[in-house]
Design a protein around this motif. Structure first.
Motif, PDB file in Angstrom:
ATOM      1  N   LEU A 242       0.834  -1.214   0.000  1.00  0.00           N
ATOM      2  CA  LEU A 242       0.000   0.000   0.000  1.00  0.00           C
ATOM      3  C   LEU A 242       0.864   1.257   0.000  1.00  0.00           C
ATOM      4  O   LEU A 242       0.597   2.210  -0.741  1.00  0.00           O
ATOM      5  N   ILE A 243       1.916   1.257   0.827  1.00  0.00           N
ATOM      6  CA  ILE A 243       2.794   2.443   0.847  1.00  0.00           C
ATOM      7  C   ILE A 243       3.482   2.614  -0.505  1.00  0.00           C
ATOM      8  O   ILE A 243       3.518   3.695  -1.087  1.00  0.00           O
TER       9      ILE A 243
ATOM     10  N   ILE B 270      -3.062   7.246   4.938  1.00  0.00           N
ATOM     11  CA  ILE B 270      -3.207   6.632   6.266  1.00  0.00           C
ATOM     12  C   ILE B 270      -3.593   5.169   6.090  1.00  0.00           C
ATOM     13  O   ILE B 270      -4.435   4.857   5.240  1.00  0.00           O
ATOM     14  N   LEU B 271      -2.982   4.309   6.901  1.00  0.00           N
ATOM     15  CA  LEU B 271      -3.348   2.893   6.919  1.00  0.00           C
ATOM     16  C   LEU B 271      -3.755   2.530   8.343  1.00  0.00           C
ATOM     17  O   LEU B 271      -3.067   2.939   9.298  1.00  0.00           O
ATOM     18  N   VAL B 272      -4.872   1.810   8.474  1.00  0.00           N
ATOM     19  CA  VAL B 272      -5.266   1.284   9.788  1.00  0.00           C
ATOM     20  C   VAL B 272      -5.362  -0.224   9.628  1.00  0.00           C
ATOM     21  O   VAL B 272      -6.137  -0.714   8.795  1.00  0.00           O
TER      22      VAL B 272
ATOM     23  N   SER C 218       6.352  12.188   0.969  1.00  0.00           N
ATOM     24  CA  SER C 218       6.763  11.978  -0.437  1.00  0.00           C
ATOM     25  C   SER C 218       5.989  10.832  -1.096  1.00  0.00           C
ATOM     26  O   SER C 218       5.942  10.718  -2.317  1.00  0.00           O
ATOM     27  N   LYS C 219       5.359   9.978  -0.279  1.00  0.00           N
ATOM     28  CA  LYS C 219       4.671   8.821  -0.871  1.00  0.00           C
ATOM     29  C   LYS C 219       3.164   8.890  -0.670  1.00  0.00           C
ATOM     30  O   LYS C 219       2.459   7.910  -0.895  1.00  0.00           O
ATOM     31  N   ARG C 220       2.658  10.068  -0.225  1.00  0.00           N
ATOM     32  CA  ARG C 220       1.232  10.168   0.098  1.00  0.00           C
ATOM     33  C   ARG C 220       0.358  10.198  -1.145  1.00  0.00           C
ATOM     34  O   ARG C 220       0.740  10.694  -2.202  1.00  0.00           O
ATOM     35  N   GLY C 221      -0.882   9.685  -0.970  1.00  0.00           N
ATOM     36  CA  GLY C 221      -1.903   9.749  -2.023  1.00  0.00           C
ATOM     37  C   GLY C 221      -3.250  10.071  -1.410  1.00  0.00           C
ATOM     38  O   GLY C 221      -3.349  10.339  -0.213  1.00  0.00           O
TER      39      GLY C 221
END
Ligand code: P6P
Length: 350
Positions: A97-98, A105-107, A120-123
């Motif tokens: 996912l990253i 955000i991951l839960v 830098s890796k956000r979507g």
């Protein structure tokens, strides 16, 4: 002639999502990229779960507990080491996912705290998931699964927990992958539910269950009867009516696997009701809101069924904590209506 032997118009999950996406001309393909990484995680877990089964057979794991298998370094998971399958699955999904570059955000059921992806890796997406739900069933070969839900991040500003502490109705997609006799991926992006089966020879999920609709009424109820001593009135009355119907109809059958993905998948395809009620020991029930209750409730509504918490429509619930639990009654529309009526009558009595 090839067309006679092979179906040549292969509707893979990737192609299906691209078709869906073409309905939104402004979309930039982000969702399709995100989904392809979720699918990659599912394929890996499917392979690892099957190996776990084999490990016992050929003693690969060298331990009595086959929940740990030797990792062959498919991913940079620190090379060869013994890992419990649920930890391994979680690592695979988090890394996939990253690396998609489409999440902020991951839960995960496996991580106490939410994971905030580095800038830098956000979507645009937030993914809530249980990487291997029901993993206590691995040793006996019962089907287990991955469950996930997807939110779009709130506009502006840095990601915060408010981006995931939202009602389930705000999800843009939800699904599960069941690792059983076949590997089945069930997905909704908000316009119906579709099921795909992994063809191991292709390594592709192929559309096998288009536009799944749950029967309006079913002949099965699915609950852990071992908790009956602690149920509240409406639940006890409802289960009693399943076993001793007052309207002269035949009793429902009890089917309970104890693995949510398997019990919900059967309910979706055959109809009926799945319930994990509150009880005196666990007043909020056992199942987690974000990555068990919401995704399965989303799918049930999209398939024409419904989902109820004992107090309200499940998808209207607003969680306050990322690992919050809720009671859940979900499945065929008419069956859930019956339990809603019993809770409403209880409410009236005050
Ligand atoms: P019980 C598995 O541990 C799980 O989280 C779900 O997959 C399943 O529906 C439920 O718990 C089973 O709980 O208390 O009936 O064993």
């Amino acid at each position: 002639h090839a067309a006679d032997v092979y179906k040549t118009d292969l509707m893979t999950v990737t192609r299906h999502v691209l078709n869906e996406q073409s309905k939104y001309p402004e979309s930039r393909g982000d969702f399709s990229i995100l989904l392809s990484h979720i699918v990659l995680g599912c394929k890996f877990v499917c392979s690892a779960v099957n190996k776990a089964g084999l490990a016992k057979l050929i003693g690969l794991a060298g331990e009595t507990n086959v929940q740990a298998i030797r990792v062959t370094g498919h991913f940079d998971l620190q090379g060869e080491e013994q890992k419990k399958l649920d930890v391994l699955s979680n690592e695979v999904f988090v890394k996939a996912l990253i690396s998609s570059g489409r999440t902020s955000i991951l839960v995960s059921e496996e991580d106490e705290e939410a994971i905030f992806v580095e800038p830098s890796k956000r979507g645009r997406y937030c993914v809530v998931f249980d990487p291997l739900d029901g993993s206590s069933n691995i040793d006996c070969g019962v089907s287990i699964g991955t469950i996930f839900g997807i939110y779009i991040i709130n506009d502006g500003g840095d990601p915060t927990l408010d981006d995931v502490l939202k009602p389930g109705k705000n999800m843009v997609a939800a699904g599960y992958c069941m690792y059983g006799s076949s590997c089945t991926f069930v997905l909704s992006t908000g316009s119906g539910v579709n099921g795909f089966t992994l063809d191991p020879s292709l390594g592709e999920f192929i559309l096998t269950h288009p536009d799944i609709k749950i029967p309006n009424k079913g002949k099965i109820y699915s609950v852990n009867e071992g908790n009956a001593k602690n149920w509240d009135g409406p639940t006890a009355k409802y289960v009693e009516s399943c076993k001793f119907p007052k309207d002269g109809s035949s009793p429902k059958s009890l089917r309970y696997i104890g693995s949510m993905v398997a019990d919900v998948h059967r309910t979706l395809l055959y109809g009926g009701i799945f319930l994990y009620p509150a009880d005196k020991k666990s007043p909020s029930g056992k199942l987690r809101v974000l990555y068990e209750v919401f995704p399965m409730s989303f799918l049930m509504e999209q398939a024409g069924g419904q989902a109820f918490t004992g107090k309200q429509r499940a998808l209207d619930l607003i969680p306050e904590k990322i690992h919050e639990r809720s009671p859940i009654f979900l499945g065929s529309y008419d069956d859930v209506e019956e339990i809603k009526a019993l809770y409403a009558a209880e409410e009236k009595k005050g």
